[in-house]
Design a protein around this motif. Structure first.
Motif, short mmCIF file in Angstrom:
data_model
loop_
_atom_site.label_atom_id
_atom_site.label_comp_id
_atom_site.label_asym_id
_atom_site.label_seq_id
_atom_site.Cartn_x
_atom_site.Cartn_y
_atom_site.Cartn_z
N ARG A 192 0.02 -1.18 -0.17
CA ARG A 192 0.33 0.08 0.28
C ARG A 192 0.58 1.08 -0.06
NH1 ARG A 192 -3.71 -3.21 3.49
NH2 ARG A 192 -2.28 -2.94 4.84
N ARG A 222 2.41 1.71 -3.26
CA ARG A 222 1.50 2.56 -4.53
C ARG A 222 1.33 3.80 -4.33
NH1 ARG A 222 0.32 0.20 -8.82
NH2 ARG A 222 -1.75 1.05 -9.14
N ARG A 223 1.20 4.19 -2.87
CA ARG A 223 1.28 5.30 -3.39
C ARG A 223 2.68 6.04 -3.17
NH1 ARG A 223 2.33 9.43 1.05
NH2 ARG A 223 3.05 7.84 2.22
N PRO A 244 3.55 4.80 -7.85
CA PRO A 244 2.66 4.55 -8.02
C PRO A 244 2.34 4.26 -9.81
CG PRO A 244 2.26 6.90 -8.01
CD PRO A 244 3.30 6.96 -7.47
N ASN A 272 4.12 -1.41 -10.44
CA ASN A 272 3.33 -3.02 -10.46
C ASN A 272 3.59 -3.52 -9.40
OD1 ASN A 272 1.40 -1.33 -12.90
ND2 ASN A 272 2.48 -1.88 -13.74
N GLY A 282 -3.46 -3.12 -4.00
CA GLY A 282 -3.45 -2.20 -5.49
C GLY A 282 -2.57 -3.33 -6.32
N ASP A 308 -9.37 0.24 -11.42
CA ASP A 308 -8.51 1.33 -11.68
C ASP A 308 -7.08 0.13 -12.19
OD1 ASP A 308 -7.98 -0.39 -9.19
OD2 ASP A 308 -7.46 1.47 -7.59
N ASN A 309 -7.50 -1.59 -11.83
CA ASN A 309 -6.74 -2.71 -12.48
C ASN A 309 -7.55 -3.47 -13.51
OD1 ASN A 309 -7.35 -4.83 -10.38
ND2 ASN A 309 -5.97 -3.30 -9.11
#
Length: 222
Positions: free
Chosen positions: A70, A73-74, A77, A80, A100, A202-203
Motif C-alpha cells: 500500500r 503504491r502510494r 504509483p 506494479n 493494489g 483501476d486494474n
C-alpha cells in the motif's frame, strides 16, 4: 533490444530470495535491481530504484508485505506489484488486490509462472495463479441476479469494449488481445483505458471481478 524489466524482490527468507534471483536471471529479459529482507526496506528500495515491478512476500518482519504494498503504491504509483506467498487463503488474496496488487502468485507455482507474472505486471496486465484466479472469482457471494449497479456499468460499454473486458478477464495481455481481435496493441490500450474509466476500476483484476458478477464470464457462472 528492449530494456530489461527491472524488478525489486522483498522476502525475509534468504534462500527464497536466492532461488527467485536465479529464476529471474535465467529469464533473460528481467533484471533484479534490489533485494529487501523486510517491508520497510522494500519501501526504501522502491523509492530509490523505482523498479517496473516489485515482488512482495506477505509475511515479513518490521513491516508486512501488504502494508509495504500500500505504501509503495502510494509513493511510487507507477510500480506494479505481484504478491508472492506460500499462503493462498482468501483473506490474503482479497487484501492484496485491495492494496493494489497486479498479481498474486503462490511460491509452489510452476517455475515458469514467476517470470510470466513479472512480464504481465510490467505490461499492465493482471496475473494470478490458476488456483488463485478461480479462488478470487469463487469468493464472490452468489446472487440470484447480477447486481443492478454492475449491470448499469456494463451497459455503458460498447460491444468492442465488452469484448475486450471478457478477454482481459481471461488473463490475456494487450498484445494477445490485439492479436485475437486483429487490432493494434495501442488500440487495445485505448479500449482498456475506456473500460476502466466507465467501470470505475483501476486494474484488470477488479474489472474481471465486476465482469464475473455481471455474468459475462461463462466459465465462472454458478
Amino acid at each position: 533490444m528492449t530494456d530489461p524489466i527491472r524488478v525489486l524482490l522483498a522476502d525475509d527468507d534468504r534462500l527464497v530470495r536466492a532461488a527467485i534471483d536465479a529464476i529471474l536471471r535465467s529469464a533473460g529479459d528481467i533484471e533484479l535491481v534490489g533485494q529487501a529482507a523486510d517491508g520497510a526496506e522494500a519501501i526504501d528500495l522502491a523509492l530509490r530504484h523505482r523498479p517496473d515491478v516489485v515482488l512482495l512476500d506477505v509475511r515479513m518482519p518490521v513491516v508486512d508485505g501488504l502494508t509495504a504494498l500500500r505504501e509503495i503504491r502510494r509513493l511510487v504509483p507507477e510500480v506494479n506489484a505481484v504478491v508472492l506467498t506460500t499462503f493462498g487463503e482468501d483473506e490474503y488474496v482479497a487484501r492484496a488486490l485491495a492494496a493494489g496488487a497486479a498479481g498474486f502468485l503462490l511460491k509452489d507455482s510452476a517455475v515458469d509462472e514467476l517470470p510470466n507474472a513479472v512480464r504481465a505486471a510490467a505490461a499492465g496486465a493482471a496475473f494470478l495463479s490458476p488456483r488463485i484466479t478461480r479462488q478470487v472469482l469463487d469468493r464472490l457471494p452468489a446472487t440470484p441476479a447480477p447486481p443492478a449497479e454492475d449491470l448499469a456499468r456494463i451497459a455503458t460499454l460498447s460491444d468492442r469494449e465488452r469484448e475486450i473486458l471478457v478477454l482481459l478477464s481471461q488473463g490475456l495481455s494487450n498484445a494477445e488481445i490485439g492479436a485475437q481481435l486483429f487490432i493494434t496493441e495501442g488500440t487495445v490500450k485505448t479500449h482498456v483505458y475506456r473500460v476502466f474509466t466507465k467501470l470505475g476500476c483501476d486494474n484488470r483484476v477488479r474489472a474481471a471481478m465486476l465482469a464475473q458478477r455481471a455474468g459475462l464470464l461463462d466459465p465462472y457462472r454458478a
